[in-house]
Design a protein around this motif. Structure first.
Motif, PDB file in Angstrom:
ATOM      1  N   ASP A 410       0.806  -1.210   0.000  1.00  9.27           N
ATOM      2  CA  ASP A 410       0.000   0.000   0.000  1.00  9.27           C
ATOM      3  C   ASP A 410       0.845   1.269   0.000  1.00  9.27           C
ATOM      4  OD1 ASP A 410      -2.295  -1.432  -0.100  1.00  9.27           O
ATOM      5  OD2 ASP A 410      -2.738  -1.304   2.052  1.00  9.27           O
ATOM      6  N   ILE A 411       2.158   1.139   0.244  1.00  3.62           N
ATOM      7  CA  ILE A 411       3.029   2.310   0.325  1.00  3.62           C
ATOM      8  C   ILE A 411       3.369   2.801  -1.083  1.00  3.62           C
ATOM      9  CG2 ILE A 411       5.303   3.141   1.053  1.00  3.62           C
ATOM     10  CD1 ILE A 411       5.158   1.332   3.405  1.00  3.62           C
ATOM     11  N   THR A 412       3.327   4.091  -1.271  1.00  3.55           N
ATOM     12  CA  THR A 412       3.718   4.705  -2.536  1.00  3.55           C
ATOM     13  C   THR A 412       4.867   5.667  -2.295  1.00  3.55           C
ATOM     14  OG1 THR A 412       2.129   6.512  -2.280  1.00  3.55           O
ATOM     15  CG2 THR A 412       1.379   4.543  -3.465  1.00  3.55           C
ATOM     16  N   ALA A 413       5.669   5.875  -3.338  1.00  2.15           N
ATOM     17  CA  ALA A 413       6.788   6.812  -3.253  1.00  2.15           C
ATOM     18  C   ALA A 413       6.813   7.642  -4.516  1.00  2.15           C
ATOM     19  CB  ALA A 413       8.106   6.057  -3.079  1.00  2.15           C
ATOM     20  N   GLU A 414       7.005   8.938  -4.359  1.00  3.65           N
ATOM     21  CA  GLU A 414       7.046   9.846  -5.500  1.00  3.65           C
ATOM     22  C   GLU A 414       8.373  10.587  -5.505  1.00  3.65           C
ATOM     23  OE1 GLU A 414       4.575  13.651  -7.367  1.00  3.65           O
ATOM     24  OE2 GLU A 414       4.040  12.809  -5.410  1.00  3.65           O
ATOM     25  N   LEU A 415       9.022  10.609  -6.656  1.00  3.76           N
ATOM     26  CA  LEU A 415      10.266  11.341  -6.804  1.00  3.76           C
ATOM     27  C   LEU A 415       9.953  12.726  -7.344  1.00  3.76           C
ATOM     28  CD1 LEU A 415      12.344   8.431  -8.327  1.00  3.76           C
ATOM     29  CD2 LEU A 415      12.536   9.348  -6.032  1.00  3.76           C
ATOM     30  N   VAL A 416      10.332  13.744  -6.601  1.00  2.00           N
ATOM     31  CA  VAL A 416       9.978  15.114  -6.976  1.00  2.00           C
ATOM     32  C   VAL A 416      11.196  16.025  -6.885  1.00  2.00           C
ATOM     33  CG1 VAL A 416       7.582  14.856  -6.241  1.00  2.00           C
ATOM     34  CG2 VAL A 416       9.296  15.653  -4.601  1.00  2.00           C
ATOM     35  N   SER A 417      11.055  17.215  -7.467  1.00  3.58           N
ATOM     36  CA  SER A 417      12.068  18.276  -7.364  1.00  3.58           C
ATOM     37  C   SER A 417      13.464  17.773  -7.712  1.00  3.58           C
ATOM     38  CB  SER A 417      12.071  18.874  -5.946  1.00  3.58           C
ATOM     39  OG  SER A 417      10.807  19.393  -5.607  1.00  3.58           O
ATOM     40  N   LEU A 418      13.580  17.203  -8.889  1.00  3.26           N
ATOM     41  CA  LEU A 418      14.891  16.765  -9.347  1.00  3.26           C
ATOM     42  C   LEU A 418      15.828  17.964  -9.425  1.00  3.26           C
ATOM     43  CD1 LEU A 418      16.442  14.286 -10.394  1.00  3.26           C
ATOM     44  CD2 LEU A 418      15.786  14.969 -12.702  1.00  3.26           C
ATOM     45  N   GLN A 419      16.955  17.881  -8.736  1.00  7.30           N
ATOM     46  CA  GLN A 419      17.874  19.003  -8.682  1.00  7.30           C
ATOM     47  C   GLN A 419      19.054  18.770  -9.605  1.00  7.30           C
ATOM     48  OE1 GLN A 419      18.865  20.138  -4.726  1.00  7.30           O
ATOM     49  NE2 GLN A 419      16.792  19.966  -3.956  1.00  7.30           N
ATOM     50  N   PRO A 420      19.678  19.825 -10.129  1.00  7.48           N
ATOM     51  CA  PRO A 420      20.800  19.666 -11.070  1.00  7.48           C
ATOM     52  C   PRO A 420      21.997  18.989 -10.401  1.00  7.48           C
ATOM     53  CG  PRO A 420      20.580  21.945 -10.370  1.00  7.48           C
ATOM     54  CD  PRO A 420      19.358  21.235  -9.877  1.00  7.48           C
ATOM     55  N   ALA A 421      22.818  18.381 -11.237  1.00  8.01           N
ATOM     56  CA  ALA A 421      23.946  17.603 -10.722  1.00  8.01           C
ATOM     57  C   ALA A 421      25.222  18.411 -10.606  1.00  8.01           C
ATOM     58  CB  ALA A 421      24.186  16.404 -11.639  1.00  8.01           C
ATOM     59  N   ALA A 422      25.139  19.713 -10.754  1.00  9.26           N
ATOM     60  CA  ALA A 422      26.341  20.536 -10.741  1.00  9.26           C
ATOM     61  C   ALA A 422      26.921  20.722  -9.345  1.00  9.26           C
ATOM     62  CB  ALA A 422      26.035  21.901 -11.352  1.00  9.26           C
ATOM     63  N   GLU A 423      26.102  20.492  -8.325  1.00 15.19           N
ATOM     64  CA  GLU A 423      26.592  20.690  -6.970  1.00 15.19           C
ATOM     65  C   GLU A 423      27.605  19.608  -6.610  1.00 15.19           C
ATOM     66  OE1 GLU A 423      23.400  21.351  -4.138  1.00 15.19           O
ATOM     67  OE2 GLU A 423      22.027  21.556  -5.822  1.00 15.19           O
ATOM     68  N   PRO A 424      28.774  19.993  -6.083  1.00 15.32           N
ATOM     69  CA  PRO A 424      29.808  19.003  -5.759  1.00 15.32           C
ATOM     70  C   PRO A 424      29.319  17.899  -4.830  1.00 15.32           C
ATOM     71  CG  PRO A 424      30.691  21.223  -5.639  1.00 15.32           C
ATOM     72  CD  PRO A 424      29.209  21.367  -5.825  1.00 15.32           C
ATOM     73  N   ALA A 425      28.427  18.231  -3.919  1.00 15.96           N
ATOM     74  CA  ALA A 425      27.962  17.229  -2.963  1.00 15.96           C
ATOM     75  C   ALA A 425      27.234  16.075  -3.633  1.00 15.96           C
ATOM     76  CB  ALA A 425      27.047  17.878  -1.922  1.00 15.96           C
ATOM     77  N   ALA A 426      26.675  16.332  -4.802  1.00 17.11           N
ATOM     78  CA  ALA A 426      25.877  15.310  -5.467  1.00 17.11           C
ATOM     79  C   ALA A 426      26.680  14.504  -6.477  1.00 17.11           C
ATOM     80  CB  ALA A 426      24.677  15.949  -6.155  1.00 17.11           C
ATOM     81  N   LEU A 427      27.882  14.945  -6.803  1.00 11.46           N
ATOM     82  CA  LEU A 427      28.693  14.267  -7.816  1.00 11.46           C
ATOM     83  C   LEU A 427      29.604  13.244  -7.161  1.00 11.46           C
ATOM     84  CD1 LEU A 427      29.627  17.348 -10.029  1.00 11.46           C
ATOM     85  CD2 LEU A 427      27.753  15.738 -10.324  1.00 11.46           C
ATOM     86  N   ARG A 428      29.008  12.258  -6.530  1.00 11.20           N
ATOM     87  CA  ARG A 428      29.807  11.276  -5.814  1.00 11.20           C
ATOM     88  C   ARG A 428      29.006  10.003  -5.601  1.00 11.20           C
ATOM     89  NH1 ARG A 428      31.136  13.944  -0.198  1.00 11.20           N
ATOM     90  NH2 ARG A 428      31.477  15.766  -1.511  1.00 11.20           N
ATOM     91  N   TRP A 429      29.733   8.962  -5.196  1.00 11.85           N
ATOM     92  CA  TRP A 429      29.066   7.731  -4.794  1.00 11.85           C
ATOM     93  C   TRP A 429      29.930   7.046  -3.738  1.00 11.85           C
ATOM     94  CZ3 TRP A 429      31.662   8.272  -9.370  1.00 11.85           C
ATOM     95  CH2 TRP A 429      32.663   7.346  -9.694  1.00 11.85           C
ATOM     96  N   ARG A 430      29.335   6.072  -3.049  1.00 10.68           N
ATOM     97  CA  ARG A 430      29.985   5.401  -1.902  1.00 10.68           C
ATOM     98  C   ARG A 430      30.302   6.387  -0.779  1.00 10.68           C
ATOM     99  NH1 ARG A 430      31.774   0.216  -2.392  1.00 10.68           N
ATOM    100  NH2 ARG A 430      31.655  -0.735  -4.448  1.00 10.68           N
ATOM    101  N   HIS A 431      29.524   7.404  -0.652  1.00  9.23           N
ATOM    102  CA  HIS A 431      29.691   8.417   0.382  1.00  9.23           C
ATOM    103  C   HIS A 431      28.701   8.137   1.502  1.00  9.23           C
ATOM    104  CE1 HIS A 431      26.473   9.481  -2.344  1.00  9.23           C
ATOM    105  NE2 HIS A 431      25.942  10.243  -1.401  1.00  9.23           N
ATOM    106  N   SER A 432      28.572   9.064   2.401  1.00 11.08           N
ATOM    107  CA  SER A 432      27.539   8.985   3.434  1.00 11.08           C
ATOM    108  C   SER A 432      26.984  10.385   3.655  1.00 11.08           C
ATOM    109  CB  SER A 432      28.092   8.420   4.750  1.00 11.08           C
ATOM    110  OG  SER A 432      29.064   9.289   5.288  1.00 11.08           O
ATOM    111  N   THR A 433      25.748  10.466   4.146  1.00 15.01           N
ATOM    112  CA  THR A 433      25.158  11.756   4.495  1.00 15.01           C
ATOM    113  C   THR A 433      24.546  11.648   5.877  1.00 15.01           C
ATOM    114  OG1 THR A 433      23.044  11.148   3.484  1.00 15.01           O
ATOM    115  CG2 THR A 433      24.608  12.351   2.111  1.00 15.01           C
ATOM    116  N   THR A 434      24.493  12.765   6.558  1.00 13.62           N
ATOM    117  CA  THR A 434      23.853  12.801   7.866  1.00 13.62           C
ATOM    118  C   THR A 434      23.248  14.188   8.088  1.00 13.62           C
ATOM    119  OG1 THR A 434      24.152  12.374  10.237  1.00 13.62           O
ATOM    120  CG2 THR A 434      25.938  13.502   9.101  1.00 13.62           C
ATOM    121  N   GLU A 435      22.168  14.220   8.786  1.00 19.61           N
ATOM    122  CA  GLU A 435      21.504  15.484   9.103  1.00 19.61           C
ATOM    123  C   GLU A 435      22.107  16.057  10.377  1.00 19.61           C
ATOM    124  OE1 GLU A 435      16.938  17.224   9.680  1.00 19.61           O
ATOM    125  OE2 GLU A 435      17.398  15.116  10.086  1.00 19.61           O
ATOM    126  N   VAL A 436      22.460  17.342  10.357  1.00 23.65           N
ATOM    127  CA  VAL A 436      23.072  17.980  11.519  1.00 23.65           C
ATOM    128  C   VAL A 436      22.261  19.210  11.913  1.00 23.65           C
ATOM    129  CG1 VAL A 436      25.385  17.164  10.908  1.00 23.65           C
ATOM    130  CG2 VAL A 436      24.603  19.396  10.116  1.00 23.65           C
TER     131      VAL A 436
END
Length: 442
Positions: A410-436
Motif C-alpha cells: 500500500d506504500i507509494t513513493a514519489e520522486l519530486v524536485s529533481l535538482q541539477p547535478a552541478a553541486e559538488p555534494a551530489a557528484l559522488r558515490w559510496r559516500h555517506s550523508t547525515t543530518e546535523v
C-alpha cells in the motif's frame, strides 16, 4: 585485472628495490629469479641505473629460456641493455638456449631438479657468500611440495647472506578459493601448495622450519594500505573509473607477499618499512552498544538480495530499500523497484513500493544515500549508474504520511524536485550523508 597486476608488480618492485638499497654498501650482490618467465624486471632495473654492482640470474624451463633469449636477441633495446654489441658472442650463447651478459644470466633449467639447478648456477658464476635475493613470483606453488620445500631449504643452507621474496595465492577453503583452484586446475596448473600452506601463518612457519631466521608476510590488502605511499595510492586510484571494491579486496585477500632472510645485517624487513601508515596507540574505545535481535521473515522477496543499495528507516518498523544491483524479473541488473519491509506481529513482511513516474528521475542508481528528514520526505544524494556516470544529482523522495502497518504494497513513493547535478555534494558515490543541527537549524 589492472589493479591485480598493479599491486603484484608494486609488491615485487618495492621489495627488490629495498634489497638493492639496503645492500648498496656491498661491493657485489646478486638476484636469482626462479621461474622468471618473460618478466622484464632486469631490464627495468638496468634502465634506471639500479644494477651498478648486482648480477641478475633468471631461471626457467629450457624452452621458455630459449624463447626469451630469441626475443631479447631480436630486440635491439633489450640486447643493448644486456650488453650485446652485435658480435657473435651473444649469438653463440643464444643458440645453446642461454644468455650470459656482464650482469644478466638467463638459464634454462627445471627448478624441480635441484642438483641440476645448483650446477647451472655455479657454472654461471653465482657466489654463495655475497648478499643474494631469491624471487619466486607465483612459481613454487606449481611444484610438488617436497620439491619446493627442498628449494627453499637449499637457498637457506647454501647462502650465508640470503633473502627470499615469495608471492602466491592462499585461502583455498572459501568460495573464491575454490573457484581459484578450479581455474588453475582447468589450465593444468594445479596450485599444489595451497592445501599444506593455506594462509600467511602457515607460509611463515614453512620458512622458519626450512632454516630462515626472519620472515614477514602480509596479504595484498595490507600491503596496499601499509607499504604504498598515500600519494601513490591516490595516483593509482585516479587512473581509471573503478568501484568494484568488494571484488578487489576479495582478490587481494587471496594473495600474499612474503619476505624471509638469514645472515643479513641489519635485518631485511621491507614489509615493515617506514612508509607504514601510523596507527593510534592504546585500546579502541567503543562508542556504546545496543542489544540487537533478529526477527524472522514472513515471506522473502528476491529483490532484497542486492548490493550497492541504501536502506533507511522511514518510520517505526518500516524500512525502505532503494537502488543497488541484484536480480529483477529474472535478470541481474540495476534495480528499478523500491522495496519495503514492515514489521507486524513480530514478523517482517516484504513488498514492493508503488512509484509515481520514477524511472526517468531515478536512473537506477547505485551507491547513493537516502536521508529521511521527516515522516513523509527523504533526500536522495548522489550515486551512479556506471563508474563514468556519477552526476545524478539530488532529488526528493516523497512518502505517504501514514501507511498500513500490515500491508507493504500500500506504500507509494514519489520522486519530486529533481535538482541539477552541478553541486559538488551530489557528484559522488559510496559516500555517506547525515543530518546535523547548526545554530538551531537542521
Amino acid at each position: 585485472f589492472h589493479r591485480g597486476y598493479y599491486i603484484r608488480a608494486r609488491a615485487i618492485g618495492h621489495c627488490v628495490q629495498d634489497f638493492l638499497l639496503k645492500t648498496r654498501s656491498h661491493p657485489r650482490t646478486q638476484i636469482v629469479s626462479l621461474g622468471a618467465g618473460f618478466d622484464s624486471l632486469y631490464f627495468r632495473l638496468k634502465d634506471v641505473g639500479l644494477l651498478h654492482h648486482t648480477v641478475v640470474y633468471e631461471v626457467d624451463f629450457p624452452n621458455v629460456a630459449c624463447q626469451k633469449a630469441a626475443l631479447i636477441k631480436r630486440t635491439k633495446e633489450l640486447s643493448a641493455l644486456v650488453g650485446d654489441t652485435g658480435g657473435e658472442g651473444l649469438g653463440m650463447i643464444f643458440r645453446e638456449g642461454v644468455i650470459s651478459g656482464e650482469d644478466y644470466k638467463l638459464l634454462g633449467v627445471d627448478l624441480s631438479e635441484l642438483s641440476e639447478l645448483e650446477r647451472a648456477l655455479e657454472e654461471a658464476g653465482l657466489d654463495n657468500e655475497i648478499p643474494t635475493l631469491f624471487i619466486a613470483e607465483v612459481v613454487l606453488t606449481y611444484m610438488e611440495n617436497s620439491r619446493s620445500d627442498a628449494l627453499i631449504q637449499w637457498a637457506a643452507e647454501h647462502f650465508s647472506r640470503a633473502c627470499f621474496l615469495l608471492y602466491e595465492q592462499m585461502h583455498p577453503e572459501d568460495p573464491f578459493g575454490r573457484v581459484m583452484q578450479q581455474h588453475f586446475s582447468q589450465m593444468n596448473s594445479a596450485l599444489n601448495s595451497l592445501a599444506r600452506y593455506p594462509d600467511c601463518e602457515a607460509q611463515q612457519m614453512r620458512f622458519f622450519e626450512k632454516g630462515w631466521t626472519e620472515c614477514s608476510v602480509m596479504d595484498m590488502n595490507e600491503f596496499f594500505t601499509c607499504c604504498t605511499p598515500e600519494d601513490e595510492q591516490q595516483r593509482m586510484q585516479a587512473l581509471e573509473p573503478f568501484d568494484e571494491y568488494e571484488e578487489w579486496h576479495l582478490k587481494c585477500s587471496h594473495y600474499f607477499v612474503l619476505t624471509a632472510s638469514k645472515g643479513m645485517e641489519p635485518s631485511w624487513t621491507p614489509l615493515l618499512s617506514n612508509m607504514t601508515v601510523p596507527h593510534r596507540d592504546g585500546a579502541v574505545r567503543m562508542a556504546g552498544s545496543i542489544t540487537a535481535a533478529a526477527c524472522p521473515m514472513h515471506s522473502e522477496v528476491s529483490g532484497l538480495r542486492r548490493y550497492g543499495h541504501h536502506s533507511v528507516l522511514i518510520k517505526p518498523n518500516v524500512i525502505l530499500t532503494t537502488g543497488g544491483f541484484g536480480e529483477e524479473d529474472g535478470h541481474h541488473c540495476r534495480m528499478r523497484n523500491f522495496h519495503v519491509l514492515i514489521k507486524h506481529a513480530g514478523y517482517w513482511k516484504a513488498g514492493y513500493v508503488k512509484k509515481e513516474n520514477p524511472d526517468k528521475r531515478w536512473g537506477e542508481r547505485l551507491y547513493h544515500t537516502v536521508s529521511c528528514l521527516s515522516n513523509s520526505l527523504a533526500l536522495v544524494v548522489g550515486g551512479r549508474t556506471s563508474p563514468s556516470s556519477a552526476g545524478l544529482g539530488m532529488l526528493w523522495l516523497k512518502l505517504p504520511e501514514t501507511c498500513n502497518a500490515s500491508e507493504p504494497d500500500d506504500i507509494t513513493a514519489e520522486l519530486v524536485s529533481l535538482q541539477p547535478a552541478a553541486e559538488p555534494a551530489a557528484l559522488r558515490w559510496r559516500h555517506s550523508t547525515t543530518e546535523v543541527v547548526f545554530k538551531g537549524k537542521k
